[in-house]
Design a protein around this motif. Sequence first.
Motif, PDB file in Angstrom:
ATOM      1  N   GLY A 225     -30.166 -35.746  -6.713  1.00  0.00           N
ATOM      2  CA  GLY A 225     -29.809 -36.119  -5.352  1.00  0.00           C
ATOM      3  C   GLY A 225     -29.815 -37.611  -5.088  1.00  0.00           C
ATOM      4  O   GLY A 225     -29.270 -38.052  -4.071  1.00  0.00           O
ATOM      5  N   VAL A 226     -30.417 -38.419  -5.976  1.00  0.00           N
ATOM      6  CA  VAL A 226     -30.418 -39.867  -5.783  1.00  0.00           C
ATOM      7  C   VAL A 226     -28.999 -40.419  -5.762  1.00  0.00           C
ATOM      8  O   VAL A 226     -28.748 -41.474  -5.173  1.00  0.00           O
ATOM      9  N   PHE A 227     -28.052 -39.703  -6.373  1.00  0.00           N
ATOM     10  CA  PHE A 227     -26.669 -40.166  -6.410  1.00  0.00           C
ATOM     11  C   PHE A 227     -25.838 -39.659  -5.229  1.00  0.00           C
ATOM     12  O   PHE A 227     -24.669 -40.001  -5.113  1.00  0.00           O
ATOM     13  N   VAL A 228     -26.416 -38.832  -4.381  1.00  0.00           N
ATOM     14  CA  VAL A 228     -25.665 -38.184  -3.302  1.00  0.00           C
ATOM     15  C   VAL A 228     -26.246 -38.585  -1.948  1.00  0.00           C
ATOM     16  O   VAL A 228     -27.449 -38.474  -1.728  1.00  0.00           O
ATOM     17  N   GLN A 229     -25.384 -39.041  -1.049  1.00  0.00           N
ATOM     18  CA  GLN A 229     -25.831 -39.462   0.279  1.00  0.00           C
ATOM     19  C   GLN A 229     -25.536 -38.436   1.369  1.00  0.00           C
ATOM     20  O   GLN A 229     -26.228 -38.388   2.381  1.00  0.00           O
ATOM     21  N   ARG A 230     -24.493 -37.613   1.173  1.00  0.00           N
ATOM     22  CA  ARG A 230     -24.110 -36.645   2.206  1.00  0.00           C
ATOM     23  C   ARG A 230     -23.722 -35.318   1.560  1.00  0.00           C
ATOM     24  O   ARG A 230     -23.082 -35.294   0.511  1.00  0.00           O
ATOM     25  N   VAL A 231     -24.102 -34.225   2.214  1.00  0.00           N
ATOM     26  CA  VAL A 231     -23.791 -32.884   1.728  1.00  0.00           C
ATOM     27  C   VAL A 231     -23.103 -32.103   2.836  1.00  0.00           C
ATOM     28  O   VAL A 231     -23.567 -32.104   3.985  1.00  0.00           O
ATOM     29  N   VAL A 232     -21.995 -31.463   2.492  1.00  0.00           N
ATOM     30  CA  VAL A 232     -21.258 -30.630   3.439  1.00  0.00           C
ATOM     31  C   VAL A 232     -21.244 -29.200   2.917  1.00  0.00           C
ATOM     32  O   VAL A 232     -20.774 -28.945   1.800  1.00  0.00           O
ATOM     33  N   ALA A 233     -21.777 -28.266   3.697  1.00  0.00           N
ATOM     34  CA  ALA A 233     -21.793 -26.860   3.292  1.00  0.00           C
ATOM     35  C   ALA A 233     -20.452 -26.215   3.661  1.00  0.00           C
ATOM     36  O   ALA A 233     -20.017 -26.273   4.815  1.00  0.00           O
ATOM     37  N   LEU A 234     -19.806 -25.610   2.675  1.00  0.00           N
ATOM     38  CA  LEU A 234     -18.527 -24.951   2.916  1.00  0.00           C
ATOM     39  C   LEU A 234     -18.751 -23.570   3.518  1.00  0.00           C
ATOM     40  O   LEU A 234     -19.782 -22.937   3.308  1.00  0.00           O
ATOM     41  N   THR A 235     -17.763 -23.100   4.261  1.00  0.00           N
ATOM     42  CA  THR A 235     -17.794 -21.725   4.736  1.00  0.00           C
ATOM     43  C   THR A 235     -17.481 -20.803   3.562  1.00  0.00           C
ATOM     44  O   THR A 235     -16.986 -21.244   2.517  1.00  0.00           O
ATOM     45  N   ALA A 236     -17.743 -19.520   3.731  1.00  0.00           N
ATOM     46  CA  ALA A 236     -17.456 -18.551   2.666  1.00  0.00           C
ATOM     47  C   ALA A 236     -15.968 -18.558   2.322  1.00  0.00           C
ATOM     48  O   ALA A 236     -15.582 -18.456   1.153  1.00  0.00           O
ATOM     49  N   GLU A 237     -15.135 -18.709   3.334  1.00  0.00           N
ATOM     50  CA  GLU A 237     -13.683 -18.736   3.112  1.00  0.00           C
ATOM     51  C   GLU A 237     -13.276 -19.985   2.330  1.00  0.00           C
ATOM     52  O   GLU A 237     -12.467 -19.916   1.398  1.00  0.00           O
ATOM     53  N   GLN A 238     -13.831 -21.126   2.688  1.00  0.00           N
ATOM     54  CA  GLN A 238     -13.516 -22.364   1.980  1.00  0.00           C
ATOM     55  C   GLN A 238     -14.003 -22.309   0.536  1.00  0.00           C
ATOM     56  O   GLN A 238     -13.316 -22.758  -0.378  1.00  0.00           O
ATOM     57  N   ALA A 239     -15.181 -21.752   0.323  1.00  0.00           N
ATOM     58  CA  ALA A 239     -15.749 -21.671  -1.022  1.00  0.00           C
ATOM     59  C   ALA A 239     -14.935 -20.760  -1.928  1.00  0.00           C
ATOM     60  O   ALA A 239     -14.845 -20.987  -3.142  1.00  0.00           O
ATOM     61  N   ALA A 240     -14.327 -19.735  -1.340  1.00  0.00           N
ATOM     62  CA  ALA A 240     -13.561 -18.761  -2.130  1.00  0.00           C
ATOM     63  C   ALA A 240     -12.121 -19.188  -2.373  1.00  0.00           C
ATOM     64  O   ALA A 240     -11.419 -18.565  -3.170  1.00  0.00           O
ATOM     65  N   ASP A 241     -11.686 -20.244  -1.714  1.00  0.00           N
ATOM     66  CA  ASP A 241     -10.294 -20.693  -1.836  1.00  0.00           C
ATOM     67  C   ASP A 241     -10.114 -21.494  -3.123  1.00  0.00           C
ATOM     68  O   ASP A 241     -10.233 -22.711  -3.140  1.00  0.00           O
ATOM     69  N   LYS A 242      -9.834 -20.789  -4.217  1.00  0.00           N
ATOM     70  CA  LYS A 242      -9.644 -21.418  -5.528  1.00  0.00           C
ATOM     71  C   LYS A 242      -8.306 -20.966  -6.106  1.00  0.00           C
ATOM     72  O   LYS A 242      -8.118 -19.796  -6.433  1.00  0.00           O
ATOM     73  N   ARG A 243      -7.408 -21.916  -6.216  1.00  0.00           N
ATOM     74  CA  ARG A 243      -6.066 -21.607  -6.677  1.00  0.00           C
ATOM     75  C   ARG A 243      -5.986 -21.620  -8.195  1.00  0.00           C
ATOM     76  O   ARG A 243      -6.823 -22.195  -8.875  1.00  0.00           O
ATOM     77  N   ILE A 244      -4.956 -20.976  -8.718  1.00  0.00           N
ATOM     78  CA  ILE A 244      -4.702 -20.928 -10.152  1.00  0.00           C
ATOM     79  C   ILE A 244      -3.368 -21.615 -10.416  1.00  0.00           C
ATOM     80  O   ILE A 244      -2.352 -21.278  -9.817  1.00  0.00           O
ATOM     81  N   GLU A 245      -3.393 -22.609 -11.295  1.00  0.00           N
ATOM     82  CA  GLU A 245      -2.186 -23.390 -11.553  1.00  0.00           C
ATOM     83  C   GLU A 245      -1.151 -22.601 -12.340  1.00  0.00           C
ATOM     84  O   GLU A 245       0.031 -22.605 -12.019  1.00  0.00           O
TER      85      GLU A 245
END
Length: 251
Positions: A225-245
Motif C-alpha cells: 500500500g505504500v505505492f497506492v494513495q487512493r482506492v476505488v471500490a468497483l460495483t459488482a457490475e463494473q468488476a464483472a465487465d471483462k471483455r474478450i478480444e
Amino acid sequence: MDKVVASAREAVADVPDGASLAVGGFGLSGVPDVLIQALYERGTTGLRVVSNNCGAMDSGLAVLLAAGRIARVTGSYIGGNKEFARQYLGGELELELIPQGTLAERLRAGGAGIPAFYTPAGVGTLVADGGLPWRYDGAGGVAVASPPKEVREFDGAEYVLERGIRTDFALVRAARGDRHGNLVFAKSARNFNPLAAMAGRVTVAEVERLVEPGEIEPDAVHLPGVFVQRVVALTAEQAADKRIERRTVRS
C-alpha cells in the motif's frame, strides 16, 4: 490510513490537462477502465501516457485516444489499434516506441528510485543510435526523432543507458485491495499494473473486491500500500465487465 475514495470521478478530479499517466493493463487484461472513463467524462486532455499499448478495440485508453485527449504515448505495442496508427502517422500525437522489457524496467526503476540503468536491449539499433520517429509532420516527414543514447561496454559487451520513468499519476486495476492500498492482482491481469503503480507519484487503484485491512495475508500482497494513495471500490457490475478480444473455439 483509509485510502478509499467514494467514486472514480472524485479519485481523478485533480488530474490536470497535460498530466503524465502510467496506466496498467495489457490488451484488455487488467485495464483500469472505470478510472479511464472517469477521466474521459471529466474532459481531461493533453495527456502524456505511459502504457504497454494505447487501448484495444474501443475500450481502455482507446476511449481517450479517439477523443483526441492524448498528446504523447510511451509504449511498446501499437497492435491492431488503427486509430492509434492513424494519429501517429498523421502527426497528431507523439510516440516513443521502446522494447517491452525496457518499458517494464524503466517503470520499475522509476518506482524504486533508480534514475537510470544499462541494458543490452536495443544496442546496435535506432533505439540506441537515435532516429526513431517520435512525431511525423503529417506530410510523410519526421518532425521529431529520438536522440542517441549513451552506450558503454561492460565485460566485453555493449549496453545502452535507459532512464527510469516517473509520472504525475498512475491508474491501475486489481482483483482485491484493502483500505490501506495493499493490492492483489489476478493471474495475467497483474501484467504492467504493479510497475505502473510504482512509477506514479499519485497512484489510484480500482479494485474488484474491497476488503478490510488484515484480510489479505502479508505474503499474498503483490503490491504494498505504500505505492497506492487512493482506492476505488468497483460495483459488482463494473468488476464483472471483462471483455474478450478474440474468441477461439474448437470446430
